[in-house]
Design an enzyme around this catalytic site. Structure first.
Site, PDB file in Angstrom:
ATOM      1  CD  GLU A 118     -25.235  27.103   3.641  1.00 50.30           C
ATOM      2  OE1 GLU A 118     -25.220  27.539   2.466  1.00 50.30           O
ATOM      3  OE2 GLU A 118     -24.446  26.233   4.053  1.00 50.30           O
ATOM      4  CG  ASP A 120     -24.469  25.423   7.094  1.00 50.58           C
ATOM      5  OD1 ASP A 120     -25.451  25.347   6.355  1.00 50.58           O
ATOM      6  OD2 ASP A 120     -23.379  25.929   6.746  1.00 50.58           O
ATOM      7  CD  GLU A 122     -21.822  22.277   7.095  1.00 52.45           C
ATOM      8  OE1 GLU A 122     -21.872  22.362   5.852  1.00 52.45           O
ATOM      9  OE2 GLU A 122     -20.975  22.882   7.793  1.00 52.45           O
ATOM     10  CB  THR A 136     -23.717  25.175  14.715  1.00 50.92           C
ATOM     11  OG1 THR A 136     -22.793  25.846  15.597  1.00 50.92           O
ATOM     12  CG2 THR A 136     -24.288  23.949  15.428  1.00 50.92           C
ATOM     13  CG  ASN A 137     -20.628  28.265   9.550  1.00 53.70           C
ATOM     14  OD1 ASN A 137     -20.586  29.402  10.027  1.00 53.70           O
ATOM     15  ND2 ASN A 137     -19.762  27.836   8.644  1.00 53.70           N
ATOM     16  CG  ASP A 145     -22.132  33.031  -1.742  1.00 56.25           C
ATOM     17  OD1 ASP A 145     -22.334  31.908  -2.203  1.00 56.25           O
ATOM     18  OD2 ASP A 145     -22.992  33.666  -1.089  1.00 56.25           O
ATOM     19  CB  ILE A 148     -15.471  31.310   3.351  1.00 56.00           C
ATOM     20  CG1 ILE A 148     -15.615  30.602   1.998  1.00 56.00           C
ATOM     21  CG2 ILE A 148     -16.401  30.706   4.395  1.00 56.00           C
ATOM     22  CD1 ILE A 148     -16.994  30.670   1.407  1.00 56.00           C
ATOM     23  CB  ILE A 149     -17.047  35.896   6.629  1.00 57.51           C
ATOM     24  CG1 ILE A 149     -16.183  36.762   5.703  1.00 57.51           C
ATOM     25  CG2 ILE A 149     -16.952  36.407   8.073  1.00 57.51           C
ATOM     26  CD1 ILE A 149     -16.695  38.177   5.541  1.00 57.51           C
ATOM     27  N   GLY A 150     -17.004  32.479   7.935  1.00 60.03           N
ATOM     28  CA  GLY A 150     -17.824  31.539   8.685  1.00 60.03           C
ATOM     29  C   GLY A 150     -18.017  31.981  10.129  1.00 60.03           C
TER      30      GLY A 150
END
Length: 299
Positions: A118, A120, A122, A136-137, A145, A148-150
């Site tokens: 993904e 992003d 946002e 932004t990610n 999932d 989470i490791i953003g």
């Protein structure tokens, strides 16, 4: 005459200071405008409703989606892509929007549930008198999932995103991901390894939804449906590139005039301005994070 020149010096200095002050609050020109190289797309030809059809309204090629206590709404591109330019002009709702996420993003969650990629853009809703945060990610192979490791970078924009439409875009190719606002690069995420970069085909999505648990000041402020409906307006849709069905000879788009990718010196200067004046969070600089999970921060 000498006295006249001397008397004009304070005025000259004042003008210089005023000019510097104005420039300090607006990024320099990037010198290249990738959105101008991409034609706009009719919404019905490029997208379909994904959920909340009763919360979408079209007026010519302007799309309004909204969230109330019953539902939010989302849309999805018809085609999956393996690289390309993906953008839309968006206008956000003013006032109290805490807990509400308005987004434009790439994902293959439906094709790879529990192990998806993904990218992003946002907009994190806010409270009265406070600006929106643009987040932004990037998630890679399931890092969004379960645990989470953003890879978040957050910005406070140099303009009011509720007063008019502004163009937000992602350029994704096998070498890098570039996030842009009105053609100004705000973030470059280069491919440093296959394990830290999304390579599988993705679709373009847009949505508005309730993320009260985390969206505004880490969940401190929730969506308040006394202010419903929460709306977002989209227009000037752009989605073009190498689809999942394109020939392997399809040449990926770039954010600069260089076919090999990267940014020009002028684009880097504009991005540097944004990251100096508007960046409010960078995951690589968050020393509470376990950066063994994000090796691109130190590689």
């Amino acid at each position: 005459m000498g006295n006249s020149v001397i008397s004009l010096l304070p005025i000259f200095h004042l003008l210089v200071l005023l000019s510097s002050s104005v420039n300090a609050y607006w990024p320099p020109s990037p010198g290249y405008w990738p959105s101008s190289k991409v034609s706009s797309l009719n919404f019905y030809k490029g997208f379909r409703n994904l959920w909340g059809p009763q919360h979408q309204r079209m007026d010519q090629n302007d799309l309004t989606i909204w969230l109330d206590r019953n539902s939010g709404s989302g849309f999805k591109s018809v085609k999956p892509f393996r690289s390309g330019y993906f953008g839309a002009s968006i206008k956000l709702q003013p006032g109290y929007t805490a807990g509400v996420i308005t987004s434009l993003y790439l994902s293959n969650n439906e094709a790879h549930p529990g192990f998806h990629d993904e990218v992003d853009i946002e907009f994190l809703g806010t409270t009265f008198g406070k600006p929106y945060t643009l987040q932004t990610n990037v998630y890679i192979r399931g890092s969004g999932d379960g645990k989470i490791i953003g890879r978040e970078m957050k910005f406070r924009l140099w303009f009011d995103p509720t007063s008019s439409f502004h163009h937000y875009a992602i350029i994704w190719n096998p070498r890098e991901i570039i996030f842009l606002v009105d053609d100004i690069p705000i973030r470059r995420y280069p491919k440093k390894s296959a394990s830290t970069f999304p390579l599988r085909p993705m679709w373009l999505y847009g949505s508005i939804w309730d993320a009260s648990s985390w969206a505004t000041e880490d969940g401190k402020y929730k969506a308040d449906y006394n202010y419903q409906p929460f709306t977002a307006k989209y227009t000037n849709f752009k989605a073009i590139g190498c689809t999942a069905y394109s020939s392997l000879r399809c040449h990926p788009l770039t954010a600069s005039p260089y076919r090999s990718g990267g940014l020009t010196w002028q684009q880097y200067q504009a991005m540097r301005w944004v990251q100096t004046h508007s960046l409010v969070y960078n995951y690589c600089k968050d020393y509470k994070r376990d950066h063994s999970l994000t090796p691109e921060c130190w590689s």
